[in-house]
Motif scaffolding. Sequence first.
Motif, PDB file in Angstrom:
ATOM      1  N   PRO A  22      -3.754   3.806  -0.271  1.00  0.00           N
ATOM      2  CA  PRO A  22      -5.155   3.711  -0.688  1.00  0.00           C
ATOM      3  C   PRO A  22      -5.558   2.243  -0.863  1.00  0.00           C
ATOM      4  CG  PRO A  22      -3.947   5.309  -2.029  1.00  0.00           C
ATOM      5  CD  PRO A  22      -2.928   4.540  -1.254  1.00  0.00           C
ATOM      6  N   PHE A  23      -6.853   1.980  -0.776  1.00  0.00           N
ATOM      7  CA  PHE A  23      -7.346   0.611  -0.950  1.00  0.00           C
ATOM      8  C   PHE A  23      -8.754   0.643  -1.529  1.00  0.00           C
ATOM      9  CE2 PHE A  23      -8.674   2.071   3.193  1.00  0.00           C
ATOM     10  CZ  PHE A  23      -9.985   1.620   3.323  1.00  0.00           C
ATOM     11  N   ALA A  28     -11.264  -4.426   0.853  1.00  0.00           N
ATOM     12  CA  ALA A  28     -11.593  -4.400   2.287  1.00  0.00           C
ATOM     13  C   ALA A  28     -12.641  -5.455   2.623  1.00  0.00           C
ATOM     14  CB  ALA A  28     -12.080  -3.010   2.680  1.00  0.00           C
ATOM     15  N   ALA A  29     -13.612  -5.647   1.710  1.00  0.00           N
ATOM     16  CA  ALA A  29     -14.663  -6.634   1.955  1.00  0.00           C
ATOM     17  C   ALA A  29     -14.092  -8.040   2.052  1.00  0.00           C
ATOM     18  CB  ALA A  29     -15.708  -6.557   0.840  1.00  0.00           C
ATOM     19  N   GLU A  30     -13.032  -8.295   1.288  1.00  0.00           N
ATOM     20  CA  GLU A  30     -12.399  -9.614   1.344  1.00  0.00           C
ATOM     21  C   GLU A  30     -11.783  -9.884   2.717  1.00  0.00           C
ATOM     22  OE1 GLU A  30      -9.608  -9.554  -1.809  1.00  0.00           O
ATOM     23  OE2 GLU A  30     -11.135  -9.533  -3.409  1.00  0.00           O
ATOM     24  N   HIS A  31     -11.513  -8.800   3.458  1.00  0.00           N
ATOM     25  CA  HIS A  31     -10.943  -8.933   4.802  1.00  0.00           C
ATOM     26  C   HIS A  31     -11.986  -8.726   5.891  1.00  0.00           C
ATOM     27  CE1 HIS A  31      -6.743  -9.170   3.438  1.00  0.00           C
ATOM     28  NE2 HIS A  31      -7.083  -8.296   2.512  1.00  0.00           N
ATOM     29  N   ALA A  52     -14.467   6.505  -6.751  1.00  0.00           N
ATOM     30  CA  ALA A  52     -15.428   5.435  -6.518  1.00  0.00           C
ATOM     31  C   ALA A  52     -14.706   4.159  -6.075  1.00  0.00           C
ATOM     32  CB  ALA A  52     -16.231   5.174  -7.789  1.00  0.00           C
ATOM     33  N   ASP A  53     -15.048   3.668  -4.900  1.00  0.00           N
ATOM     34  CA  ASP A  53     -14.547   2.416  -4.340  1.00  0.00           C
ATOM     35  C   ASP A  53     -13.071   2.461  -3.953  1.00  0.00           C
ATOM     36  OD1 ASP A  53     -15.250  -0.233  -3.494  1.00  0.00           O
ATOM     37  OD2 ASP A  53     -14.055  -1.024  -5.154  1.00  0.00           O
ATOM     38  N   GLU A  74      -3.091   5.552  -5.686  1.00  0.00           N
ATOM     39  CA  GLU A  74      -4.529   5.417  -5.922  1.00  0.00           C
ATOM     40  C   GLU A  74      -4.794   4.538  -7.145  1.00  0.00           C
ATOM     41  OE1 GLU A  74      -8.067   8.419  -7.405  1.00  0.00           O
ATOM     42  OE2 GLU A  74      -6.325   9.238  -6.368  1.00  0.00           O
ATOM     43  N   ALA A  75      -4.027   4.778  -8.222  1.00  0.00           N
ATOM     44  CA  ALA A  75      -4.192   3.979  -9.439  1.00  0.00           C
ATOM     45  C   ALA A  75      -3.827   2.524  -9.197  1.00  0.00           C
ATOM     46  CB  ALA A  75      -3.331   4.558 -10.557  1.00  0.00           C
ATOM     47  N   LEU A  76      -2.766   2.294  -8.441  1.00  0.00           N
ATOM     48  CA  LEU A  76      -2.367   0.921  -8.140  1.00  0.00           C
ATOM     49  C   LEU A  76      -3.430   0.209  -7.304  1.00  0.00           C
ATOM     50  CD1 LEU A  76       1.408   1.562  -7.387  1.00  0.00           C
ATOM     51  CD2 LEU A  76       0.472   0.383  -9.386  1.00  0.00           C
ATOM     52  N   ALA A  77      -4.098   0.956  -6.425  1.00  0.00           N
ATOM     53  CA  ALA A  77      -5.165   0.350  -5.615  1.00  0.00           C
ATOM     54  C   ALA A  77      -6.323  -0.120  -6.488  1.00  0.00           C
ATOM     55  CB  ALA A  77      -5.658   1.347  -4.572  1.00  0.00           C
TER      56      ALA A  77
END
Length: 345
Positions: A22-23, A28-31, A52-53, A74-77
Amino acid sequence: MSARTPTAHTRSLVADLFGDDPFRGTTAAEHGISRGQLRAALGRGYLVRLRADVYIAASALTLNTSSPLLRAKEALAVLQGIPAVVAGRVASDLHGLPFLRPHGMPDHGAVTELMVLKRDAARLGRRPRDLLVRPVPAFPKDTQVIEGVRVTSLLHTAIDVIRMGLRADWRRRAYAMPLPEALALLDAATFRSGARTPSEAAAMVKSLRPRFRYGPGIRSVDLARDWIEPLSETPLESWSRGHMIVSGLPLPLVQHVVMGADGISYRVDFCWPEMRLIGEADGLGKYGETPQDFRRAKDRELRRQRALEAAGWTVVRWTWDELVEDPLTVMQRLRQAAIRSHGAA
């Protein structure tokens, strides 16, 4: 050859950057992946929104969305790269430890607990209600990695769940596990950690005691420590023994061998030799998986019980469902059988 569509390009870029994990959309925007590209990929079914996000590639979603592995990732993301260790009930599920809901208590669902270093805690923004972040000065040295996720050790996890395993969300008070449910966790965790006697198991738990603050939760661990029996073969047996202790029944021998009238030695779940009383906790696993297995197992069980009763033993049986629905009635049946056996002696 036609060029790839923008959505196909987004899918390829997500696969290269995040693989099956998950991310966050902000990551993703940073990339260089815009919100519009994410929305398009969602619309084409290339991505799935977990919360959300937080997204994951649809091709990577081979797990149920409630699976502990996916919940941990998911939590780590959500933390966006901040180092963390998964703890609590999600870690318990990853370890495969038994979680038994106490009788009469609703299960609100597990909060995902993460340990983060205190120096990183200030970097955390708003967090969801089902995510609990615990700042610590340092991570425990005995953490383990399960399927790529760093988690607290087996025994540390069991103690954590007993201390505060019942919590609806991070803003609600956590409740400790009662003795019967605590024993199911500690019996399993200490056995898998190498303990084979109650004293070995108690020493293991005692060695970790300085890690945890004193409070109502840890007192539940201290109470359970003196009753651990790592040779209990199933969570049902551990759970049953815990209810016996709470009900004030005499402590039985576990996995004891007795002789039947047919000359065969039988190993029984619980035994009170002085009362000629046997207790059997019947889990479904002992009956096999097919109708033929079930019939053969029931036939063996009937012959075994007749041999034990013919040798002068009283046998009391109960199932998982009976202990879930009404543990007091199960304990009362044992108590009445003990009174009858004592009176007949």
